[in-house]
Design a protein around this motif. Structure first.
Motif, short mmCIF file in Angstrom:
data_model
loop_
_atom_site.label_atom_id
_atom_site.label_comp_id
_atom_site.label_asym_id
_atom_site.label_seq_id
_atom_site.Cartn_x
_atom_site.Cartn_y
_atom_site.Cartn_z
N SER A 130 -1.32 -1.68 10.10
CA SER A 130 -1.08 -0.61 8.91
C SER A 130 -1.11 -1.30 7.58
O SER A 130 -0.78 -0.78 6.65
CB SER A 130 -0.23 0.47 9.13
N ASP A 131 -1.90 -2.49 7.69
CA ASP A 131 -1.53 -3.31 6.43
C ASP A 131 -2.99 -2.88 5.37
O ASP A 131 -3.79 -3.72 4.88
CB ASP A 131 -1.54 -4.77 6.66
N ASN A 132 -3.16 -1.74 5.21
CA ASN A 132 -4.10 -1.12 4.42
C ASN A 132 -3.74 0.28 3.78
O ASN A 132 -3.13 0.86 4.53
CB ASN A 132 -5.63 -0.99 5.11
N ASN A 133 -4.58 0.45 2.80
CA ASN A 133 -4.06 1.83 1.96
C ASN A 133 -4.93 3.05 2.55
O ASN A 133 -5.44 3.72 1.76
CB ASN A 133 -3.90 1.55 0.49
N GLN A 134 -5.78 2.97 3.75
CA GLN A 134 -6.67 3.96 4.11
C GLN A 134 -6.03 4.73 5.12
O GLN A 134 -7.06 5.38 5.94
CB GLN A 134 -7.79 3.11 4.43
N GLY A 135 -4.94 4.66 5.54
CA GLY A 135 -4.31 5.56 6.72
C GLY A 135 -3.06 6.26 6.33
O GLY A 135 -2.59 5.94 5.05
N ILE A 136 -2.51 6.85 6.93
CA ILE A 136 -1.31 7.52 6.74
C ILE A 136 -0.28 7.02 7.43
O ILE A 136 -0.37 7.02 8.78
CB ILE A 136 -1.39 9.28 7.15
N TRP A 137 0.84 6.43 6.88
CA TRP A 137 2.02 5.84 7.43
C TRP A 137 3.18 6.48 7.05
O TRP A 137 3.59 6.34 5.84
CB TRP A 137 2.03 4.42 7.08
N LEU A 138 3.79 7.34 7.93
CA LEU A 138 4.69 8.34 7.27
C LEU A 138 5.89 8.50 8.38
O LEU A 138 5.76 8.51 9.57
CB LEU A 138 4.21 9.43 7.32
N SER A 139 7.19 8.68 7.75
CA SER A 139 8.26 8.93 8.77
C SER A 139 8.90 10.23 8.40
O SER A 139 9.30 10.40 7.23
CB SER A 139 8.97 7.77 9.20
N ILE A 140 9.30 11.03 9.30
CA ILE A 140 10.12 12.16 8.85
C ILE A 140 11.45 11.94 9.61
O ILE A 140 11.72 11.83 10.55
CB ILE A 140 9.48 13.29 9.55
N ILE A 141 12.67 12.10 8.76
CA ILE A 141 13.98 12.28 9.07
C ILE A 141 14.45 13.85 9.55
O ILE A 141 14.00 14.80 8.95
CB ILE A 141 14.88 11.83 8.24
N LEU A 142 14.93 14.04 10.83
CA LEU A 142 15.06 15.34 11.29
C LEU A 142 16.47 15.32 11.78
O LEU A 142 16.93 14.19 12.44
CB LEU A 142 14.22 15.65 12.44
N ARG A 143 17.26 16.49 11.74
CA ARG A 143 18.53 16.39 12.37
C ARG A 143 18.62 17.76 13.15
O ARG A 143 19.54 18.85 12.71
CB ARG A 143 19.65 16.48 11.01
N GLN A 216 -10.50 3.92 7.13
CA GLN A 216 -10.98 2.33 7.46
C GLN A 216 -12.38 2.74 8.07
O GLN A 216 -12.63 3.64 8.95
CB GLN A 216 -10.05 1.89 8.47
N THR A 217 -12.88 1.76 7.75
CA THR A 217 -14.27 1.41 8.63
C THR A 217 -13.99 0.37 10.02
O THR A 217 -13.00 -0.49 9.88
CB THR A 217 -15.52 0.83 7.89
N ARG A 218 -14.73 0.33 10.89
CA ARG A 218 -14.24 -0.21 12.04
C ARG A 218 -14.07 -1.82 11.61
O ARG A 218 -13.09 -2.41 12.42
CB ARG A 218 -15.51 -0.06 13.07
N THR A 219 -14.78 -2.15 10.81
CA THR A 219 -14.50 -3.67 10.63
C THR A 219 -13.29 -3.99 9.96
O THR A 219 -12.91 -5.33 9.89
CB THR A 219 -15.70 -4.18 9.49
N ARG A 220 -12.48 -2.84 9.28
CA ARG A 220 -11.39 -3.22 8.92
C ARG A 220 -10.18 -3.24 9.97
O ARG A 220 -9.09 -3.69 9.73
CB ARG A 220 -10.77 -2.04 7.94
N PHE A 221 -10.38 -3.10 11.04
CA PHE A 221 -9.34 -2.98 12.16
C PHE A 221 -9.07 -4.45 12.54
O PHE A 221 -10.25 -5.26 12.53
CB PHE A 221 -9.94 -2.24 13.31
N ASP A 222 -7.72 -4.77 12.84
CA ASP A 222 -7.54 -6.04 13.58
C ASP A 222 -8.65 -6.29 14.72
O ASP A 222 -8.56 -5.13 15.37
CB ASP A 222 -5.91 -5.88 14.09
N THR A 223 -9.15 -7.45 15.12
CA THR A 223 -10.04 -7.80 16.08
C THR A 223 -9.33 -7.21 17.44
O THR A 223 -10.26 -6.68 18.32
CB THR A 223 -10.44 -9.33 16.33
#
Ligand code: BT5
Length: 324
Positions: A130-143, A216-223
């Protein structure tokens, strides 16, 4: 009390179609005219397009697709989810940060989101690219007031929500691959990581991590994942606003979460099964190194996957290796 920024945004949201004069803003928020002017400049810096007409006032005509606490909260009509958003341009892992905040007492519904993660993680400490700004990287705290054994239900709940929202937004079928993956065709587009801090029969908090490949385009993914992963853009040819997607997810999340707390797991089970990857298809699986064949039938309340064997017996799988 909400910050001045939050209050000014809330005011603009409530008056979306009209111009608000500096005087009116200053009176309603009980701040000076200079403070209003400063806040408007901050919004502009954040990428908001603000139309200013002398003698009429200000109106926000567009919000940027730049993630920030402000842009994510703009127009977000949730009651408790995302009232506090911590945004980071770069972070090791939103999951790690959210866990730390939860320990410090962060309230139910707090969100941590990042443009890039340098140490994104999956289950069992697997790497999440997830080292790119083209995805959603998100965490939610729930109680939630639930018992520890129910934690896997949250992964299934979130899978159902993501499958529904992403299918609706993209018009392609997004399926849930048990237990925590979202698939388009035979490619992984998103993953969920649910972590829990609990003691005997009390859950202190849950952190639900959501990773979605968006633009992301496919080429942006880790091999290592190029032949296994996809993004919404790869699947549809469309570039998506991460803000709109996040907001849709949060709206749906809040509603479905409340239903789950009120009505229990059964409605989720039904919805999950409607969107299950390879439902009624045969797979090979291994339990304790024993190879077997089974037809995917659904899930049960404790999160197990149900498969029907050749002898028609239904078996519940908890941590099987499955050859999808
Ligand atoms: C997951 O784990 O799928 C859970 C992913 C959760 C990520 C979110 S992002 C926000 C929050 N912060 C974090 O640090 N994590 C959460 P798992 O089922 O264990 O799958 C991991 C496997 O998916 C890896 O071993 C790769 O094979 C594959 N993978 C890694 N990065 C991927 C990506 N970007 N897209 C598709 N597959 C990927």
């Amino acid at each position: 009390m909400a910050s001045t920024r939050d209050r000014i945004i809330a005011l603009f949201v409530a008056n979306e179609d009209t111009y608000l004069s500096g005087q009116a803003i200053s009176e309603q928020l009980n701040i000076s005219r200079t403070a209003v002017w400063k806040q408007i400049n901050i919004l502009k810096k954040d990428g908001y397009q603000v139309d200013a007409i002398p003698n009429k006032g200000y109106r926000i005509i567009s919000t940027p697709d730049k993630l920030s606490e402000n842009t994510l909260q703009w127009g977000l009509d949730t009651k408790w989810l995302g009232k506090t958003i911590h945004h980071y341009p770069t972070i090791d892992s939103t999951q790690t940060k959210a866990n730390a905040l939860a320990y410090e007492g962060a309230p139910h519904g707090t969100i941590v989101v990042a443009d890039k993660q340098e140490a994104g993680r999956g289950r069992m400490n697997r790497q999440w690219f997830s080292d790119n700004n083209q995805g959603i990287w998100l965490s939610i705290i729930l109680r939630p007031s639930v018992l520890p054994f129910q934690a896997p239900q949250f992964t299934l709940l979130v899978g159902t929500i993501l499958a529904e929202v992403l299918t609706k937004e993209t018009d392609v079928a997004v399926k849930i691959k048990w237990p925590n993956d979202l698939f388009i065709g035979n490619y992984k587009v998103a993953g969920i990581l649910t972590e829990m801090q609990a003691e005997q029969d009390t859950v202190h908090h849950l952190v639900v991590g959501i990773g979605i490949n968006v633009n992301q385009t496919r080429t942006r993914f880790d091999t290592s994942i190029q032949t296994k992963a996809t993004s919404l853009r790869e699947a549809t040819g469309t570039i998506y606003s991460r803000i709109i997607l996040i907001q849709q997810i949060l709206r749906s999340f809040e509603a479905e979460y409340e239903n789950f707390i009120k009505q229990g797991f059964n409605p989720i089970k039904t919805k999950w099964e409607q969107r299950a990857y390879k439902l009624n298809e045969w797979v090979t699986y291994y339990t304790n190194n024993q190879k077997a064949e089974g037809k995917i039938k659904g899930i049960q309340e404790d999160g197990a996957l149900l498969v029907e064997r050749i002898d028609k017996q239904i078996t519940a799988l908890y941590s099987a290796e499955i050859d999808w």
